[in-house]
Design an enzyme around this catalytic site. Structure first.
Site, PDB file in Angstrom:
ATOM      1  N   LYS A  52      40.183  48.239  51.070  1.00 22.58           N
ATOM      2  CA  LYS A  52      39.104  47.640  51.975  1.00 22.58           C
ATOM      3  C   LYS A  52      38.614  48.145  53.087  1.00 22.58           C
ATOM      4  CE  LYS A  52      40.324  44.672  48.694  1.00 22.58           C
ATOM      5  NZ  LYS A  52      40.998  45.786  48.033  1.00 22.58           N
ATOM      6  N   GLY A 182      37.750  51.932  32.948  1.00 22.83           N
ATOM      7  CA  GLY A 182      38.310  50.672  33.152  1.00 22.83           C
ATOM      8  C   GLY A 182      37.260  50.070  34.515  1.00 22.83           C
ATOM      9  N   GLY A 184      37.728  46.867  35.776  1.00 21.72           N
ATOM     10  CA  GLY A 184      38.154  45.790  36.411  1.00 21.72           C
ATOM     11  C   GLY A 184      38.016  45.688  37.764  1.00 21.72           C
ATOM     12  N   ILE A 186      39.985  47.368  40.398  1.00 22.57           N
ATOM     13  CA  ILE A 186      39.983  48.443  40.941  1.00 22.57           C
ATOM     14  C   ILE A 186      39.075  49.372  40.535  1.00 22.57           C
ATOM     15  CG2 ILE A 186      41.603  50.430  40.814  1.00 22.57           C
ATOM     16  CD1 ILE A 186      43.780  48.529  40.240  1.00 22.57           C
ATOM     17  N   GLU A 205      34.173  51.264  30.195  1.00 24.57           N
ATOM     18  CA  GLU A 205      34.725  49.910  29.722  1.00 24.57           C
ATOM     19  C   GLU A 205      34.525  49.515  28.434  1.00 24.57           C
ATOM     20  OE1 GLU A 205      36.616  46.905  29.588  1.00 24.57           O
ATOM     21  OE2 GLU A 205      36.587  47.552  31.610  1.00 24.57           O
ATOM     22  N   ASP A 314      54.197  41.316  41.249  1.00 26.98           N
ATOM     23  CA  ASP A 314      53.675  41.830  39.998  1.00 26.98           C
ATOM     24  C   ASP A 314      54.811  42.010  38.773  1.00 26.98           C
ATOM     25  OD1 ASP A 314      51.385  42.157  41.513  1.00 26.98           O
ATOM     26  OD2 ASP A 314      51.310  44.253  41.468  1.00 26.98           O
ATOM     27  N   HIS A 447      24.570  24.920  60.093  1.00 24.33           N
ATOM     28  CA  HIS A 447      23.324  25.518  59.744  1.00 24.33           C
ATOM     29  C   HIS A 447      23.128  26.499  60.721  1.00 24.33           C
ATOM     30  CE1 HIS A 447      19.267  26.071  58.180  1.00 24.33           C
ATOM     31  NE2 HIS A 447      18.890  25.833  59.254  1.00 24.33           N
TER      32      HIS A 447
END
Length: 468
Positions: A52, A182, A184, A186, A205, A314, A447
């Site tokens: 990030k 890929g 996705g 990542i 992909e 994971d 707002h």
């Protein structure tokens, strides 16, 4: 001699493991956490946080490219990949040191090394510094070892020409060309970063679109933006073989019509997913069962089939997300503590992709809802109609609300565009509280803000949009 007897031992100090260890200590348990890397796991050291930071650098480059539109003349923009990487490492190190501080504050004993099950209630620790092995004991052992990048038989990650995500995070120079295998989260995030630093990026992909797990319309917005920035996107293609040379990699692909072509790139990023880290944990000898996909099987309280052994994060199965692992860690500890309601609502875990434009979602996609036979009404509000997005010059995308027409339940929510990963939390909380779409609209949004688009999308799902 050190007292190596604990109430709870956690193997792994990623976002699941370290959170579980701290939560257990706060509840009064004597806790040890075994981790050979810096505490924080892949997320803080090599994943969520440093990527990030690089994406913020990429965003800065993109914004500066349009600075003149805002009355700011910056001159020639010069990029420095090495400095961006250096900053990302500094951010990462600050947070990992913070986890070490939390361990000390909460009296969690950290064993630097690798942990392995060594009999009932026993864990063998192989020290990181190569010292003598030692054994720690505990009534409860939590496995939180995480995952690693997957590679293909004919496209092995060699950390030179063929990168994994960590290699892509540490490069001191941006390659002239990069093929990303890929599309996705990542793959799309690194494509964003390297394109901003001047690399010609090609995304490959197998699915028929990038970000295939997200809402189809959201994927289309990102694809359009990427192509506008010069990123080549090849979807619905099969990677047949790879030839790794001294200076480049040649990838042979076949499209849906059977036509073949060769893509040559200076570097290749393999971003085809991740596999659980279950090797050399002593699982087989302990009798811990794995799923068909190789993850550790657990119930809703994160218990394995063996009494006293748990798994979170994971290694316990998808979705492979840091926030999912953290919440599993807390749920696991609460279950051990006797909370009968401890568990995870897997239907309300948000997905976030931090590319530009950002993508975030929770619940079902429109396609999934219709496939399940749910009678739905969809409402969308485009950023081009939002005052705050217009002032920021960031108007690609929309907010989409999917509601069940019978109860007006918030079936799903999808955001593509500015700060989508922050805004999705309102929908997550709303679903957690079983909020109706009417209530999402009736909540007053300040707002001018981006959050107004949430109320407007809710109105659109009711057929009463005001500003479109």
């Amino acid at each position: 001699m050190a007292d190596n007897n604990f109430d709870i031992v956690v193997i792994g100090a990623g976002p699941g493991g370290y959170v579980a260890a701290i939560k257990a200590a706060q509840l009064g348990y004597k806790v040890a956490c075994i981790e050979e890397d810096n505490p924080g796991g892949v997320c803080l050291n090599w994943g969520c946080i440093p990527t990030k930071a690089l994406l913020e650098s990429a965003a800065m480059i993109t914004h500066l490219g349009h600075a003149a539109d805002f009355g700011v003349n910056v001159g020639e923009i010069k990029t420095d990949m090495a400095q961006a990487v250096k900053r990302s490492r500094q951010v990462s190190e600050r947070l990992t040191k913070g986890v070490q501080g939390l361990f000390k504050k909460n009296k969690v004993t950290h064993f630097p090394g690798r942990g392995r099950l060594a009999g009932k209630g026993k864990v063998e620790v192989t020290p990181k510094d190569g010292g003598a092995k030692q054994t720690v004991t505990a009534k409860h052992v939590i496995i939180a070892t995480g995952s690693k990048p997957r590679d293909l038989p004919f496209l092995k990650i060699d950390h030179q020409r063929v990168w994994d995500s960590t290699d892509a995070m540490l490069a001191k120079e941006a390659p002239k060309t990069l093929a990303v295998v890929g599309a996705g989260a990542i793959g799309c995030e690194f494509a964003d970063v390297y394109a901003a630093f001047g690399t010609q990026v090609t995304i490959i992909e197998m699915a028929d679109r990038i970000l295939p797990l997200e809402d189809r319309e959201c994927s289309a917005v990102v694809e359009k933006s990427y192509k506008k920035r010069g990123i080549q996107i090849l979807t619905n293609v099969k990677l047949d073989k790879a030839e790794v040379g001294a200076d480049s990699v040649k990838l042979s692909i076949t499209d849906a019509k059977g036509q073949t072509q060769t893509i040559e790139a200076e570097r290749v990023l393999s971003a085809i997913g991740r596999v659980p880290l279950t090797a050399d944990l002593g699982l087989e000898s302990a009798g811990v069962q794995l799923t068909e996909r190789g993850f550790i099987g657990v119930d809703r309280r994160m218990r394995t089939n063996v009494e006293g052994i748990y798994a979170i994060g994971d290694v316990a199965g998808p979705p492979l997300l840091a926030h999912k692992g953290s919440h599993e860690g807390v749920a696991c500890i609460l279950g051990i503590h006797g909370d009968p309601h401890a568990g995870i609502d897997y239907n309300n875990i948000p997905n976030c992709t931090y590319c530009h434009p950002e993508v975030a979602s929770v619940g079902l996609t429109e396609e999934q809802a219709r496939a399940q036979g749910i009678d739905i009404q969809v409402g969308k509000f485009p950023w081009i109609a939002n005052g705050r997005a217009l002032t920021a010059g960031d108007t690609d995308g929309f907010v989409k609300v999917i509601r069940d027409t019978k109860y007006s339940e918030l079936v799903g929510a999808h955001i593509v565009g500015p700060h989508a990963t922050e805004l999705i939390a309102e929908f997550v909380v709303g679903r957690h509280l079983e909020t109706t779409v009417e209530e999402m609209d009736r909540a007053i949004h300040p707002h001018p803000t981006l959050s107004e688009a949430i109320g407007e999308a809710a109105l659109a799902a009711l057929g009463h949009a005001l500003h479109i």
